[in-house]
Design a protein around this motif. Structure first.
Motif, PDB file in Angstrom:
ATOM      1  N   GLY A   1      -6.081   6.297  -7.363  1.00 54.89           N
ATOM      2  CA  GLY A   1      -5.717   7.677  -7.640  1.00 54.89           C
ATOM      3  C   GLY A   1      -4.995   8.377  -6.510  1.00 54.89           C
ATOM      4  N   PHE A   2      -4.727   7.688  -5.416  1.00 56.49           N
ATOM      5  CA  PHE A   2      -4.081   8.306  -4.254  1.00 56.49           C
ATOM      6  C   PHE A   2      -2.647   8.700  -4.588  1.00 56.49           C
ATOM      7  CE2 PHE A   2      -1.564   8.071  -0.356  1.00 56.49           C
ATOM      8  CZ  PHE A   2      -2.306   8.863   0.510  1.00 56.49           C
ATOM      9  N   THR A   3      -2.284   9.956  -4.333  1.00 57.21           N
ATOM     10  CA  THR A   3      -0.937  10.447  -4.628  1.00 57.21           C
ATOM     11  C   THR A   3      -0.213  10.822  -3.344  1.00 57.21           C
ATOM     12  OG1 THR A   3      -1.758  12.700  -4.954  1.00 57.21           O
ATOM     13  CG2 THR A   3      -1.536  11.323  -6.910  1.00 57.21           C
ATOM     14  N   ALA A   4       1.119  10.847  -3.441  1.00 60.77           N
ATOM     15  CA  ALA A   4       1.944  11.190  -2.282  1.00 60.77           C
ATOM     16  C   ALA A   4       2.489  12.610  -2.374  1.00 60.77           C
ATOM     17  CB  ALA A   4       3.101  10.205  -2.148  1.00 60.77           C
ATOM     18  N   ALA A   5       2.854  13.050  -3.570  1.00 59.64           N
ATOM     19  CA  ALA A   5       3.513  14.340  -3.739  1.00 59.64           C
ATOM     20  C   ALA A   5       2.484  15.420  -4.065  1.00 59.64           C
ATOM     21  CB  ALA A   5       4.550  14.257  -4.849  1.00 59.64           C
ATOM     22  N   TYR A   6       2.518  16.510  -3.319  1.00 57.74           N
ATOM     23  CA  TYR A   6       1.571  17.605  -3.571  1.00 57.74           C
ATOM     24  C   TYR A   6       1.762  18.208  -4.957  1.00 57.74           C
ATOM     25  CZ  TYR A   6       5.433  20.838  -2.579  1.00 57.74           C
ATOM     26  OH  TYR A   6       6.632  21.512  -2.621  1.00 57.74           O
ATOM     27  N   PHE A   7       2.970  18.026  -5.536  1.00 54.82           N
ATOM     28  CA  PHE A   7       3.256  18.598  -6.851  1.00 54.82           C
ATOM     29  C   PHE A   7       2.953  17.628  -7.993  1.00 54.82           C
ATOM     30  CE2 PHE A   7       7.101  17.270  -4.581  1.00 54.82           C
ATOM     31  CZ  PHE A   7       7.556  16.234  -5.373  1.00 54.82           C
ATOM     32  N   ASP A   8       2.453  16.436  -7.686  1.00 57.02           N
ATOM     33  CA  ASP A   8       2.081  15.470  -8.727  1.00 57.02           C
ATOM     34  C   ASP A   8       0.645  15.769  -9.185  1.00 57.02           C
ATOM     35  OD1 ASP A   8       1.840  13.357 -10.441  1.00 57.02           O
ATOM     36  OD2 ASP A   8       2.010  11.785  -8.923  1.00 57.02           O
ATOM     37  N   HIS A   9       0.486  16.868  -9.880  1.00 53.20           N
ATOM     38  CA  HIS A   9      -0.849  17.370 -10.213  1.00 53.20           C
ATOM     39  C   HIS A   9      -1.608  16.441 -11.155  1.00 53.20           C
ATOM     40  CE1 HIS A   9       0.356  21.012  -8.194  1.00 53.20           C
ATOM     41  NE2 HIS A   9       1.359  21.187  -9.031  1.00 53.20           N
TER      42      HIS A   9
ATOM     43  N   GLY B   1       0.812  -1.211   0.000  1.00 57.91           N
ATOM     44  CA  GLY B   1       0.000   0.000   0.000  1.00 57.91           C
ATOM     45  C   GLY B   1       0.843   1.257   0.000  1.00 57.91           C
ATOM     46  N   PHE B   2       2.030   1.177  -0.599  1.00 61.36           N
ATOM     47  CA  PHE B   2       3.001   2.264  -0.527  1.00 61.36           C
ATOM     48  C   PHE B   2       2.999   3.095  -1.799  1.00 61.36           C
ATOM     49  CE2 PHE B   2       7.427   3.842  -1.111  1.00 61.36           C
ATOM     50  CZ  PHE B   2       7.501   4.650   0.007  1.00 61.36           C
ATOM     51  N   VAL B   3       3.139   4.400  -1.633  1.00 62.20           N
ATOM     52  CA  VAL B   3       3.253   5.319  -2.761  1.00 62.20           C
ATOM     53  C   VAL B   3       4.560   6.075  -2.602  1.00 62.20           C
ATOM     54  CG1 VAL B   3       2.117   7.125  -4.104  1.00 62.20           C
ATOM     55  CG2 VAL B   3       0.746   5.576  -2.697  1.00 62.20           C
ATOM     56  N   HIS B   4       5.512   5.801  -3.487  1.00 60.10           N
ATOM     57  CA  HIS B   4       6.833   6.427  -3.402  1.00 60.10           C
ATOM     58  C   HIS B   4       6.741   7.921  -3.636  1.00 60.10           C
ATOM     59  CE1 HIS B   4      10.848   7.687  -4.725  1.00 60.10           C
ATOM     60  NE2 HIS B   4      11.334   6.643  -4.073  1.00 60.10           N
ATOM     61  N   GLY B   5       5.995   8.308  -4.641  1.00 66.63           N
ATOM     62  CA  GLY B   5       5.762   9.729  -4.898  1.00 66.63           C
ATOM     63  C   GLY B   5       6.575  10.306  -6.032  1.00 66.63           C
ATOM     64  N   VAL B   6       7.821   9.848  -6.226  1.00 67.32           N
ATOM     65  CA  VAL B   6       8.687  10.448  -7.250  1.00 67.32           C
ATOM     66  C   VAL B   6       9.454   9.341  -7.973  1.00 67.32           C
ATOM     67  CG1 VAL B   6      10.346  12.281  -7.742  1.00 67.32           C
ATOM     68  CG2 VAL B   6       8.976  12.407  -5.668  1.00 67.32           C
ATOM     69  N   LEU B   7       8.757   8.611  -8.824  1.00 69.06           N
ATOM     70  CA  LEU B   7       9.364   7.474  -9.526  1.00 69.06           C
ATOM     71  C   LEU B   7      10.012   7.916 -10.833  1.00 69.06           C
ATOM     72  CD1 LEU B   7       6.666   4.726  -8.867  1.00 69.06           C
ATOM     73  CD2 LEU B   7       8.930   4.953  -7.811  1.00 69.06           C
TER      74      LEU B   7
ATOM     75  N   ASP C   1      15.487   6.479  -1.521  1.00 71.19           N
ATOM     76  CA  ASP C   1      15.274   7.932  -1.616  1.00 71.19           C
ATOM     77  C   ASP C   1      13.816   8.299  -1.353  1.00 71.19           C
ATOM     78  OD1 ASP C   1      16.022  10.517  -1.760  1.00 71.19           O
ATOM     79  OD2 ASP C   1      16.104  10.628  -3.934  1.00 71.19           O
ATOM     80  N   TYR C   2      13.496   8.471  -0.080  1.00 77.32           N
ATOM     81  CA  TYR C   2      12.109   8.687   0.337  1.00 77.32           C
ATOM     82  C   TYR C   2      11.876  10.156   0.691  1.00 77.32           C
ATOM     83  CZ  TYR C   2      12.436   3.668   0.394  1.00 77.32           C
ATOM     84  OH  TYR C   2      12.654   2.360   0.014  1.00 77.32           O
ATOM     85  N   GLY C   3      11.170  10.843  -0.211  1.00 78.57           N
ATOM     86  CA  GLY C   3      10.815  12.238  -0.001  1.00 78.57           C
ATOM     87  C   GLY C   3       9.356  12.383   0.383  1.00 78.57           C
ATOM     88  N   PRO C   4       8.458  12.578  -0.600  1.00 79.29           N
ATOM     89  CA  PRO C   4       7.042  12.826  -0.274  1.00 79.29           C
ATOM     90  C   PRO C   4       6.196  11.562  -0.144  1.00 79.29           C
ATOM     91  CG  PRO C   4       7.374  13.124  -2.618  1.00 79.29           C
ATOM     92  CD  PRO C   4       8.732  12.799  -2.038  1.00 79.29           C
TER      93      PRO C   4
END
Length: 452
Positions: A276-284, A244-250, A263-266
């Motif tokens: 549709g669940f996203t981790a990074a606020y900038f992944d518009h 159930g993990f979302v890396h955010g910046v692949l 490398d775990y950021g957002p």
């Protein structure tokens, strides 16, 4: 220095690649070094657990060289696609490879940093890491390790006494330097840089290095390398989904050719099975949303094939890339069955169970961690309503594997949702109180032991 003489096996194989692959750099001189986390469990596997705290800080806060390993830190050069836009100005901008060692299984391991200061690739960045960012990386890597995801491991976190300004944190905020233990830091973007520079000799040299030192295979066959990377990255995508993990910046500079997450950021863990669940606020656009991660990682594997094109024919690479979906489907079934405490049955029924569980999770909005906890190696409890009947019947076909640590299974699931991450950070920020952090690490490791 008190290295474990039976386990400490230093290496310096990166130097065989030559200077065009890295830049020699110096670590920042920090105002202070306060040890916040040391992972003796990981350190024991490379002969470093016997260091006392002063020695630990000397190596992982001041970066005194480890005997027999690299004499100077190396900032690796690479390019990468960032949200599908190619960027030729990347490279280690706030980290470096500090040392190489063999672990107790004989694997070549890197000690890499985050927040260790500026390098030629820092561009306009300060080369630093916030303490909160370091805490988040420790929590992410510990949780993923417990959930069976191949991941780098946070070895050390040291607070460094600088005040940092960041747009996504209340500032000024505290600083830290992190050291991670990883099976190599060669990225898909490392190959992309060589292709961009039309360096065919470099591509062959790097291919041979990865095959020999990271896969323990002879030769320099780029097609064999691609095949191995397809296998490993497809399995990584599957393990992300089961966790159930979302890396955010692949991005391609964040995908290791060993298929090891790092490398775990957002990052976030998805509370429910929401594609549709996203981790990074900038992944518009939701490019790296939970349900799109297999597609994203597959796309990255394709970029490795593009980078290898100068030294191998395209047609056999296409056949290798087409295997990704098949490998992923088998791996996600295996990963979900592992998390449900069930033994595989046969490929068709394994895949059918995955579809049934996923459909029920989407339709009901149940918490992922709670469902897997309740169903682990036992019948799905009666309070799950009729919509779960199909999943309940499917699960009954699979033999349970033995559950360890009965006490864990009588409690509540160990999860890592964003509200808890913030709750762990709050007393550190307010009162330098690390008790919730320490308790969470212990809880995560207890879960890992129960799932093992």
């Amino acid at each position: 220095m008190t290295f474990d003489p039976q386990a400490y096996q230093p290496e310096r194989t990166l130097l065989t690649l030559g200077d065009r692959f890295y830049d020699r750099v110096e670590a920042a001189d920090f105002p202070e070094t306060r040890l916040r986390f040391r992972n003796d469990r990981a350190a024991a596997q490379v002969g470093l657990a016997t260091l006392d705290d002063a020695e630990w800080i000397a190596h992982f806060g001041r970066f005194a060289p480890l005997a027999g390993s690299l004499e100077q830190p190396l900032a690796l050069r690479y390019h990468g696609h960032q949200f599908r836009t190619y960027n030729p100005e990347l490279g280690d901008g706030r980290g470096f490879t500090f040392a190489q060692l063999r672990d107790d299984g004989g694997r070549l391991m890197d000690l890499g940093t985050k927040g260790s200061g500026q390098t030629p690739w820092s561009r306009f960045g300060d080369g630093r890491l916030t303490l909160k960012g370091g805490v988040r990386e420790v929590l992410a890597s510990e949780m993923l390790e417990a959930l069976g995801v191949p991941t780098s491991r946070s070895l050390s976190l040291i607070e460094t006494g600088e005040a940092l300004d960041r747009g996504d944190e209340p500032s000024p905020t505290r600083s830290a330097v992190l050291v991670r233990l990883s099976h190599g830091h060669i990225r898909i973007g490392t190959f992309q840089r060589l292709a961009y520079e039309q360096d065919e000799d470099g591509l062959r040299r790097l291919t041979a290095y990865v095959l020999h030192h990271l896969y323990d295979e002879p030769g320099d066959d780029p097609l064999r390398l691609l095949s191995l990377v397809v296998d490993r990255t497809a399995r990584l995508a599957a393990r992300y989904m089961a966790a159930g993990f979302v890396h955010g910046v692949l991005n391609t500079d964040n995908i290791n050719v060993t298929g090891e997450s790092f490398d775990y950021g957002p990052w976030r863990f998805a509370p429910t099975w929401d594609p549709g669940f996203t981790a990074a606020y900038f992944d518009h656009s939701g490019l790296y949303a939970f349900g799109r991660q297999p597609e994203a990682i597959n796309w990255n594997a394709m970029q490795l094939a593009v980078a290898l094109r100068p030294i191998v024919d395209a047609e056999p690479m296409i056949a290798e890339l087409e295997r990704f979906g098949t490998v992923y489907q088998a791996a996600v079934a295996e990963a979900l069955l592992w998390r449900l405490g069930r033994r595989p049955l046969d490929p068709d029924r394994d895949r059918a169970l995955v579809q049934t569980i996923g459909r029920a999770l989407r339709q009901t909005g149940e918490q992922i961690d709670q469902v897997f906890f309740d169903a682990f190696a036992q019948p799905l409890p009666a309070h799950y309503g009729p919509i779960w009947d199909e999943a309940r019947a499917a699960l009954e076909l699979f033999a349970p594997r033995a559950a360890r640590d009965a006490a864990y299974w009588r409690g509540a699931p160990c999860a890592m949702l964003i509200d808890e991450v913030e709750a762990i950070w709050a007393p550190i920020a307010a009162n330098d109180d690390w008790s919730l952090f320490d308790a969470k690490i212990a809880s995560i490791r207890a879960m890992g032991a129960a799932l093992a």
